[in-house]
Design a protein around this motif. Sequence first.
Motif, short mmCIF file in Angstrom:
data_model
loop_
_atom_site.label_atom_id
_atom_site.label_comp_id
_atom_site.label_asym_id
_atom_site.label_seq_id
_atom_site.Cartn_x
_atom_site.Cartn_y
_atom_site.Cartn_z
N VAL A 1 39.59 45.20 37.87
CA VAL A 1 38.20 44.85 37.60
C VAL A 1 37.63 44.02 38.73
O VAL A 1 36.50 44.22 39.18
CB VAL A 1 38.07 44.10 36.25
N ARG A 2 38.44 43.12 39.22
CA ARG A 2 38.01 42.29 40.36
C ARG A 2 37.80 43.15 41.59
O ARG A 2 36.78 43.10 42.26
CB ARG A 2 39.07 41.25 40.68
N ARG A 3 38.79 43.96 41.87
CA ARG A 3 38.77 44.73 43.11
C ARG A 3 37.58 45.68 43.16
O ARG A 3 36.94 45.85 44.18
CB ARG A 3 40.07 45.53 43.24
N VAL A 4 37.25 46.28 42.03
CA VAL A 4 36.25 47.33 42.02
C VAL A 4 34.87 46.81 41.69
O VAL A 4 33.87 47.46 41.99
CB VAL A 4 36.68 48.45 41.04
N LEU A 5 34.79 45.62 41.11
CA LEU A 5 33.47 45.12 40.72
C LEU A 5 33.27 43.65 41.09
O LEU A 5 32.50 43.33 41.99
CB LEU A 5 33.24 45.33 39.22
N VAL A 6 33.95 42.78 40.38
CA VAL A 6 33.65 41.35 40.47
C VAL A 6 33.68 40.82 41.90
O VAL A 6 32.79 40.09 42.33
CB VAL A 6 34.62 40.53 39.59
N ASP A 7 34.72 41.20 42.64
CA ASP A 7 34.89 40.64 43.98
C ASP A 7 34.05 41.31 45.05
O ASP A 7 34.01 40.84 46.19
CB ASP A 7 36.36 40.70 44.41
N VAL A 8 33.40 42.44 44.72
CA VAL A 8 32.65 43.14 45.77
C VAL A 8 31.14 42.94 45.64
O VAL A 8 30.38 43.47 46.44
CB VAL A 8 32.96 44.66 45.79
N VAL A 9 30.71 42.18 44.64
CA VAL A 9 29.27 42.01 44.46
C VAL A 9 28.88 40.54 44.58
O VAL A 9 29.72 39.65 44.47
CB VAL A 9 28.81 42.54 43.08
N ILE B 1 33.84 52.91 38.87
CA ILE B 1 34.50 51.82 38.15
C ILE B 1 35.46 52.38 37.10
O ILE B 1 36.64 52.03 37.07
CB ILE B 1 33.46 50.89 37.49
N ASP C 1 24.17 38.66 41.40
CA ASP C 1 23.93 40.00 40.88
C ASP C 1 24.82 40.29 39.68
O ASP C 1 24.42 41.01 38.76
CB ASP C 1 24.17 41.06 41.97
N PHE C 2 26.00 39.72 39.72
CA PHE C 2 26.91 39.91 38.59
C PHE C 2 26.35 39.22 37.34
O PHE C 2 26.37 39.78 36.24
CB PHE C 2 28.29 39.35 38.94
#
Lengths: 155, 155
Positions: free
Chosen positions: B125-133, B29, B137-138
Amino acid sequence: MRPTSIKPRWLSTEQQVIWRQFLSGTGRIFAELDAELRSFGLDLGEYEILVHLSDNPDHELRMSELADKVRQSRSRLTHTVSRMEAKNILTRIACPSDRRGVMAKLTDEGYALLVEAAPHHVESVRRVLVDVVEPEDFIALGRLMGAVVQAPEQS
Amino acid sequence: MRPTSIKPRWLSTEQQVIWRQFLSGTGRIFAELDAELRSFGLDLGEYEILVHLSDNPDHELRMSELADKVRQSRSRLTHTVSRMEAKNILTRIACPSDRRGVMAKLTDEGYALLVEAAPHHVESVRRVLVDVVEPEDFIALGRLMGAVVQAPEQS
DNA sequence: CGGGCACACTTGAGAGTTCAACCAATGCAG
DNA sequence: CTGCATTGGTTGAACTCTCAAGTGTGCCCG
């Protein structure tokens, strides 16, 4: 070169709050782990090197493999390993199968240092994270980070 | 001085897996966010400074308050702010109410830079975290990090 | 009021990191 | 085979961070 023309999909307020808490939380976690390891003359990066070396049967690993495992640049690893070599924590030996290669190998001293530091490190991880959160949230953390790690590279 | 005599309460295998995934995930991240911000001549630390300054009505904040918000040492902040000042991203002005104090204030240029960088940053931030989980869980991540941040200091 | 401690910030030197060359061995294409 | 791109690792300079010490202001207590 700066990227251009993005359609901004902002974060919701709740998402922003979570994101900031993530920044604060990880900041605190790493700060405390570093502080604890400092008493052993190590930082988290060096500690991880020790751990990954000790994971292997002969306590040795090729530089590039090690670099990948600890997520450090090759250059950084070269410098760090040089310093650790000077402190007799590990040695460099030539790689038998590939004459370009170099292997880092834990010395007995280095292994002893790891054995000494490990329990304190684990205790820190518990104190700052594992023991202060709900077990189910900790599980969720694992799921979430798994998804982050596996997400496609998309440079 | 090294801590002594610890009773080691090791992590279970599952806990270790989660912990390593945490290290890898956060590593990724931060690496990607830094890479994205590099196109704007910023790193994550500097970007956070911009964000916190812009949070305030006059785009200014006392150095020590800012240091707390971005979780940097005062010394580090002094150096970083000096560099950013040299780049015309912000200025230092004397604090009116306390002659010891110094305030960092965003320049128009600095604010423009933030406005330009922000959408790309959010997208990262979306690409690496928000959108992939998983959303739940977020949410759990937020709860968990909240607990970490609020846990007692216990030096 | 004045001595001294605490706070706000800066400084500079040493330690660590990054970045862009660089060298050497590999391996594959023709 | 030979040429050439690729991989593995190092180097050194520029940059950043840390740590301990320094400067100057605020504030409390006698």
